[in-house]
Design a protein around this motif. Structure first.
Motif, short mmCIF file in Angstrom:
data_model
loop_
_atom_site.label_atom_id
_atom_site.label_comp_id
_atom_site.label_asym_id
_atom_site.label_seq_id
_atom_site.Cartn_x
_atom_site.Cartn_y
_atom_site.Cartn_z
N MET A 66 0.82 -1.20 0.00
CA MET A 66 0.00 0.00 0.00
C MET A 66 0.86 1.26 0.00
N GLN A 67 1.93 1.25 0.80
CA GLN A 67 2.82 2.42 0.84
C GLN A 67 3.51 2.64 -0.50
N GLU A 68 3.84 1.55 -1.18
CA GLU A 68 4.56 1.66 -2.45
C GLU A 68 3.64 2.08 -3.59
N ASN A 69 2.35 1.71 -3.52
CA ASN A 69 1.45 1.92 -4.65
C ASN A 69 0.29 2.86 -4.34
N VAL A 70 0.35 3.57 -3.21
CA VAL A 70 -0.77 4.43 -2.84
C VAL A 70 -1.00 5.53 -3.88
N LEU A 71 0.07 6.11 -4.40
CA LEU A 71 -0.10 7.18 -5.38
C LEU A 71 -0.65 6.65 -6.69
N THR A 72 -0.18 5.48 -7.10
CA THR A 72 -0.69 4.87 -8.33
C THR A 72 -2.18 4.60 -8.23
N MET A 73 -2.60 3.99 -7.12
CA MET A 73 -4.02 3.69 -6.94
C MET A 73 -4.84 4.96 -6.86
N ALA A 74 -4.31 5.99 -6.20
CA ALA A 74 -5.03 7.25 -6.10
C ALA A 74 -5.21 7.90 -7.47
N THR A 75 -4.20 7.81 -8.34
CA THR A 75 -4.30 8.39 -9.67
C THR A 75 -5.33 7.66 -10.52
N VAL A 76 -5.31 6.32 -10.46
CA VAL A 76 -6.29 5.53 -11.21
C VAL A 76 -7.70 5.82 -10.70
N ILE A 77 -7.86 5.90 -9.38
CA ILE A 77 -9.15 6.24 -8.80
C ILE A 77 -9.59 7.63 -9.25
N GLY A 78 -8.63 8.56 -9.34
CA GLY A 78 -8.93 9.91 -9.80
C GLY A 78 -9.52 9.94 -11.19
N VAL A 79 -9.00 9.06 -12.08
CA VAL A 79 -9.53 8.97 -13.45
C VAL A 79 -10.99 8.51 -13.43
N ILE A 114 4.03 15.06 -8.64
CA ILE A 114 3.19 13.89 -8.92
C ILE A 114 2.16 13.64 -7.82
N TRP A 115 2.35 14.20 -6.64
CA TRP A 115 1.37 13.99 -5.59
C TRP A 115 0.07 14.75 -5.85
N ILE A 116 0.11 15.66 -6.82
CA ILE A 116 -1.11 16.38 -7.19
C ILE A 116 -1.86 15.65 -8.30
N SER A 117 -1.23 14.63 -8.90
CA SER A 117 -1.79 13.99 -10.09
C SER A 117 -3.20 13.41 -9.89
N THR A 135 -2.04 9.15 -15.89
CA THR A 135 -1.72 10.57 -16.10
C THR A 135 -1.72 10.91 -17.59
N ALA A 136 -1.18 10.00 -18.41
CA ALA A 136 -1.19 10.21 -19.86
C ALA A 136 -2.62 10.32 -20.38
N ASP A 163 -7.90 10.71 -28.56
CA ASP A 163 -6.58 11.32 -28.34
C ASP A 163 -5.99 10.85 -27.01
N ARG A 164 -6.81 10.71 -26.01
CA ARG A 164 -6.32 10.26 -24.70
C ARG A 164 -5.92 8.79 -24.72
N PHE A 165 -6.68 7.98 -25.43
CA PHE A 165 -6.33 6.57 -25.52
C PHE A 165 -5.04 6.36 -26.33
N ARG A 166 -4.90 7.10 -27.44
CA ARG A 166 -3.68 6.90 -28.24
C ARG A 166 -2.46 7.50 -27.54
N THR A 167 -2.65 8.56 -26.75
CA THR A 167 -1.54 9.08 -25.96
C THR A 167 -1.08 8.06 -24.93
N THR A 168 -2.04 7.36 -24.32
CA THR A 168 -1.70 6.32 -23.35
C THR A 168 -0.87 5.23 -24.00
N ILE A 169 -1.25 4.82 -25.22
CA ILE A 169 -0.48 3.80 -25.93
C ILE A 169 0.90 4.33 -26.31
#
Length: 484
Positions: A15-28, A239-242, A311-312, A428-434
């Protein structure tokens, strides 16, 4: 220690290692959900009200863009300056080969899908015209290609941090009657936005020069290395604002959309075709290429890139995502000398998703207009889509301008871009992600292929530090033989 306590400690560490990743995905997801709820439960929103909602996301995007120029220049310069010319050329060759193969594969896949599914037949599209399409229409393919080369060889490096060169054409009916666009007047102009291609070229040359200067260039090398590290430190703060920034950007875009049902009804098959292509390319073609180079499947690495990909998707800009991509790859243990060269170059010239999208869009519009096209036209579309993707800036919806080149190849009017504008922002957002995922996996692949070469460079450098003066001559001779 008991098993439950071990599992609990592992869970806490995860959780400590991936908290920011999960928060960003949840943000989307939360941003998308909030956007749909607001759009369906309230009346039409004004542009100013939408601007208020997107404001936090705009601030996040501005902070990321602020890091692009100093990070790009310092990263490439320090990465190349820290290696000899032979090692730099090997890494560059591997990276460019990977980019070329993946881009060609994306175009071929897109053409195969659009010619098989034929989404343009029988489509009912509401045509719209916007100011951006009007500007994109006043472009000639030769001018676009020559501007690409002009921007590569910039005449003012300071100006390149803020502007790009662009050839503008205009019709002067006061002197002569209406004429074809090829006979219009033209002038050189500066378009707002960093000339990333010129900065990359300058940084490569500067890094190569510093590397050849050896001890004399060490002071300059230390400066760029320190600057690169400072930019990455700032990135770790930004990145903590992402999660917040990405969520607001997505919500504002969904509220801004026209009728979602009408858009899906008119462009549903086109949207599905592009999405199938992006999915197959990202998780199929690139996965195969990655496996052939590393003998490992890429999906574990893709999972670690979740925050970068989210983020992409939220920003729609591969350039703005670049600082986060470098930061993520550093945390995965990828050699910084590879990361800081391959990622900035990839964010500039490697646009697999854009290449696939432009090939599909051109043939989709040709099908909608009931135009017949030969195998030669398909080949021409492949080449033009590849060139157009290289010339596309790493900013949201930059593909609209380069799309004019591809349409011209098929013999279509530039204004036909209006047929697909309704879903362009989302695709555009999907192709940027790729695009970003392809850059990251390419960096991991190049790092794997370059491990032995980098280890040899490190071993020789370590020996030189600890060697006696008479031994340095011998090591230098051995190093020269190794290059030969």
């Amino acid at each position: 220690m008991t098993r439950p306590k071990q599992d609990e400690s592992k869970f806490k560490a995860f959780m400590q290692e991936n908290v920011l990743t999960m928060a960003t995905v949840i943000g989307v997801f939360v941003g998308g959900l909030v956007g749909f709820i607001i759009k369906n439960s309230t009346g039409e929103w004004t542009k100013r009200e939408i601007m208020y909602i997107s404001f936090p996301g705009e601030i996040f995007l501005r902070m990321l863009k602020c890091l692009i120029v100093p990070l790009l220049v310092s990263s490439i310069t320090s990465a190349i300056g820290g290696l000899d010319l032979s090692m730099s050329s090997k890494i560059a060759t591997r990276a460019i080969t990977y980019y070329f193969v993946t881009t060609i594969s994306a175009v071929i896949l897109g053409i195969c899908l659009v010619t098989t599914l034929r989404p343009g037949q029988g489509a009912k599209i509401v045509e719209t015209q916007t100011e951006s399409i009007d500007k994109a229409s006043k472009v000639l393919t030769p001018d676009t290609l020559m501007d690409l080369v002009r921007n590569m060889f910039t005449d003012n490096i300071i100006q390149s941090t803020m502007f790009q060169h662009r050839t503008e054409i205009y019709e002067n009916t006061t002197i002569s009657p209406a004429q074809p666009m090829e006979n219009w007047e033209f002038k050189s102009a500066q378009r707002e936005g960093s000339n990333v291609l010129g900065l990359v070229m300058f940084s490569v040359i500067l890094g190569t020069t510093i590397g050849r200067m050896r001890e004399k260039g060490q002071l300059l090398q230390d400066f760029f290395t320190t600057l690169s590290e400072a930019m990455m430190t700032i990135t770790s703060w930004v990145i903590w604002i992402s999660p917040l920034g990405v969520g607001f950007l997505i919500a504002a875009k969904i509220i801004e959309m026209e009728s979602i049902a009408a858009t899906i009804q008119s462009l549903g098959w086109y949207f599905i075709t592009v999405m199938i292509g992006l999915f197959l390319h990202g998780f199929g073609t690139i996965a195969v290429i990655f496996f052939l180079g590393t003998r490992r499947l890429p999906y574990r690495f893709i999972a670690k890139l979740s925050q970068v990909l989210a983020t992409a998707f939220g920003t729609g800009s591969s350039s703005a995502t670049m600082p986060l991509t470098i930061k993520c790859l550093d945390s995965m243990g990828i050699d910084p000398r590879v990361t800081r060269f391959v990622i900035p170059v990839g964010a500039t010239i490697n646009m697999d998703g854009t290449a696939l999208y432009e090939a599909v869009a051109a043939l989709f519009i040709a099908q909608y207009r009931e135009m017949s096209y030969s195998f030669g036209t398909i080949v021409a579309v492949s080449i033009t889509a590849t060139a157009a993707s290289i010339g596309a800036a790493g900013i949201p919806q930059a593909g609209l301008v380069t799309m004019v080149m591809v349409l011209d190849t098929v013999g279509l009017e530039p204004k036909d871009v209006s047929l697909i504008i309704a879903v362009d922002w989302l695709l555009d957002r999907f192709r940027t992600t790729i695009n970003v995922m392809c850059d990251a996996l390419g960096t991991i692949l190049v790092n794997h292929l370059s491990k032995n070469d980098l280890a040899s460079v490190d071993r020789i450098s370590s020996q030189q530090i600890n060697a006696e003066p008479h031994e340095l001559l011998e090591l230098g001779a051995n190093g020269h033989e190794m290059k030969e």
